[in-house]
Design an enzyme around this catalytic site. Structure first.
Site, PDB file in Angstrom:
ATOM      1  N   GLU A  47       0.860  -1.206   0.000  1.00  0.00           N
ATOM      2  CA  GLU A  47       0.000   0.000   0.000  1.00  0.00           C
ATOM      3  C   GLU A  47       0.890   1.248   0.000  1.00  0.00           C
ATOM      4  O   GLU A  47       1.944   1.261   0.644  1.00  0.00           O
ATOM      5  CB  GLU A  47      -0.843  -0.019   1.280  1.00  0.00           C
ATOM      6  CG  GLU A  47      -1.675   1.219   1.538  1.00  0.00           C
ATOM      7  CD  GLU A  47      -2.248   1.276   2.964  1.00  0.00           C
ATOM      8  OE1 GLU A  47      -1.579   0.817   3.919  1.00  0.00           O
ATOM      9  OE2 GLU A  47      -3.368   1.793   3.118  1.00  0.00           O
ATOM     10  N   ASN A 110      -6.980   6.302  -1.789  1.00  0.00           N
ATOM     11  CA  ASN A 110      -5.897   5.364  -1.488  1.00  0.00           C
ATOM     12  C   ASN A 110      -6.106   4.198  -2.456  1.00  0.00           C
ATOM     13  O   ASN A 110      -7.038   3.407  -2.289  1.00  0.00           O
ATOM     14  CB  ASN A 110      -6.006   4.932  -0.012  1.00  0.00           C
ATOM     15  CG  ASN A 110      -4.816   4.105   0.423  1.00  0.00           C
ATOM     16  OD1 ASN A 110      -4.100   3.545  -0.399  1.00  0.00           O
ATOM     17  ND2 ASN A 110      -4.623   4.005   1.725  1.00  0.00           N
ATOM     18  N   GLU A 146      -6.013   8.736   7.758  1.00  0.00           N
ATOM     19  CA  GLU A 146      -6.551   8.327   6.447  1.00  0.00           C
ATOM     20  C   GLU A 146      -7.936   8.916   6.207  1.00  0.00           C
ATOM     21  O   GLU A 146      -8.293   9.246   5.079  1.00  0.00           O
ATOM     22  CB  GLU A 146      -6.596   6.804   6.353  1.00  0.00           C
ATOM     23  CG  GLU A 146      -5.241   6.190   6.110  1.00  0.00           C
ATOM     24  CD  GLU A 146      -5.350   4.746   5.672  1.00  0.00           C
ATOM     25  OE1 GLU A 146      -5.915   4.470   4.614  1.00  0.00           O
ATOM     26  OE2 GLU A 146      -4.859   3.885   6.435  1.00  0.00           O
TER      27      GLU A 146
HETATM   28  N1  CDT Z   1      -2.972   1.387   6.461  1.00  0.00           N
HETATM   29  C1  CDT Z   1      -3.898   0.845   7.271  1.00  0.00           C
HETATM   30  O1  CDT Z   1      -5.037   0.660   6.884  1.00  0.00           O
HETATM   31  N2  CDT Z   1      -3.488   0.542   8.523  1.00  0.00           N
HETATM   32  C2  CDT Z   1      -4.363   0.058   9.555  1.00  0.00           C
HETATM   33  C3  CDT Z   1      -3.783   0.432  10.890  1.00  0.00           C
HETATM   34  C4  CDT Z   1      -4.699   0.201  12.001  1.00  0.00           C
HETATM   35  S1  CDT Z   1      -5.990   1.325  12.176  1.00  0.00           S
HETATM   36  C5  CDT Z   1      -5.294   2.738  12.814  1.00  0.00           C
HETATM   37  C6  CDT Z   1      -4.538  -1.449   9.519  1.00  0.00           C
HETATM   38  O2  CDT Z   1      -5.693  -1.908   9.589  1.00  0.00           O
HETATM   39  O3  CDT Z   1      -3.556  -2.191   9.473  1.00  0.00           O
END
Ligand code: CDT
Length: 305
Positions: A47, A110, A146
């Protein structure tokens, strides 16, 4: 005849805020060449592969935010990756921040794309489940903005014909949701490519920090098995701008077994010959949707509240 897709999970180590896209693309090409030496048909990158994971910072200046976004794809920075992959006859997928004008509106997504062996973009996916928050929360060790910087996609999950099968995509947080895999499976996906940036520290429940790697594999292995499909999960890993990101990029068979896994937190390629016909082992038996699924009973799942 078996439908083999020799697949490389191309984990990237940390990307500093100051590292240029050209430098990152150079690292991606080095992994591509390793994949070529191992006979890969498809290389999967993480990603937001082209830059550091910028949602960890609160920024008020939209121009500063937009500097992390791509306005065209391919573009000058990524063209060498497209060119080298075509030369080597390898397809690939990677995630990036997409800035696109549709009508009179600008959209920030994204996004992840799949590129075939001829260098054509054959699938584009925009992240559906955006985690995190919208406002600055200074009590956190780092932000996860995000929801501030991206718009959630309103397009459904989908799969594209590529590499002799049906390939779908999801991005990071999507992998935690069972609906992701079932939607993709119902739309025919035989292999799902999932890039991720997952911090070890989860500010809302730090007591789960030691479970991050477990939860990463738990949800992807369950998704693979319960839907009879291959999953390729690829991390941006390591200590990035002071934030520890998990690694353990892996390739998971439709049986739920991990068949290849990265063992470092840096740039690393792991590969496996994925036979798409193995999806049938699960789909014709224990999880035959046609024979055993009861959608008429599952009314709460699709109800919009
Ligand atoms: N990039 C991404 O979606 N990361 C989230 C982090 C936890 S939620 C703050 C994930 O689900 O891995």
């Amino acid at each position: 005849m078996a439908r083999i897709v020799a697949t490389g999970a191309a984990q990237l180590g940390p990307i500093a805020r100051a590292e240029s896209r050209e430098s990152v693309v150079g690292r991606m090409i080095a992994l591509l060449e390793k994949g070529a030496a191992r006979g890969c048909d498809l290389i999967v990158y993480p990603e937001l592969a082209l830059t550091t994971f910028f949602p960890r910072w609160y920024m008020e200046d939209q121009a500063e935010v937009d500097a992390f976004f791509e306005r065209t794809m391919p573009n000058d920075a990524t063209a060498p990756l497209f060119a080298r992959a075509k030369e080597l006859g390898i397809g690939f997928s990677f995630g990036y921040a997409e800035l696109v004008r549709e009508g009179d509106r600008l959209h920030h997504y994204n996004t992840a794309i799949v590129v075939d062996k001829e260098g054509q973009i054959v699938h584009r996916y925009r992240k559906i489940h955006l985690p995190g928050h919208k406002e600055n929360e200074p009590w956190r060790a780092f932000q996860h903005l995000e929801k501030r910087y991206f718009e959630a996609s309103s397009e459904p999950f989908s799969a594209a014909e590529a590499f002799g099968g049906l390939i779908g995509q999801a991005i990071c947080n999507d992998r935690r949701w069972p609906e992701t895999y079932r939607e993709l499976a119902l739309r025919g996906a035989e292999m799902v490519l999932i890039g991720y940036n997952t911090p070890v520290h989860y500010p809302l429940a730090p007591e789960h920090d030691h479970l991050q790697c477990f939860h990463n594999h738990l949800c992807m292995q369950a998704g693979a098995y319960q839907n009879g499909m291959w999953i390729v999960g690829v991390a941006k890993a390591g200590k990035e701008e002071g934030c520890d990101l998990i690694g353990q990029s892996c390739i998971i068979a439709p049986t739920g077994e991990i068949v290849a896994m990265a063992s470092t937190l840096g740039d690393e390629l792991v590969a496996y010959e994925c036979d798409l016909d193995r999806c049938v082992e699960i789909r014709a038996n224990i999880f035959s949707f046609k024979l055993h699924r009861r959608p008429e009973i599952y009314t709460a799942i699709a109800a919009v509240n």
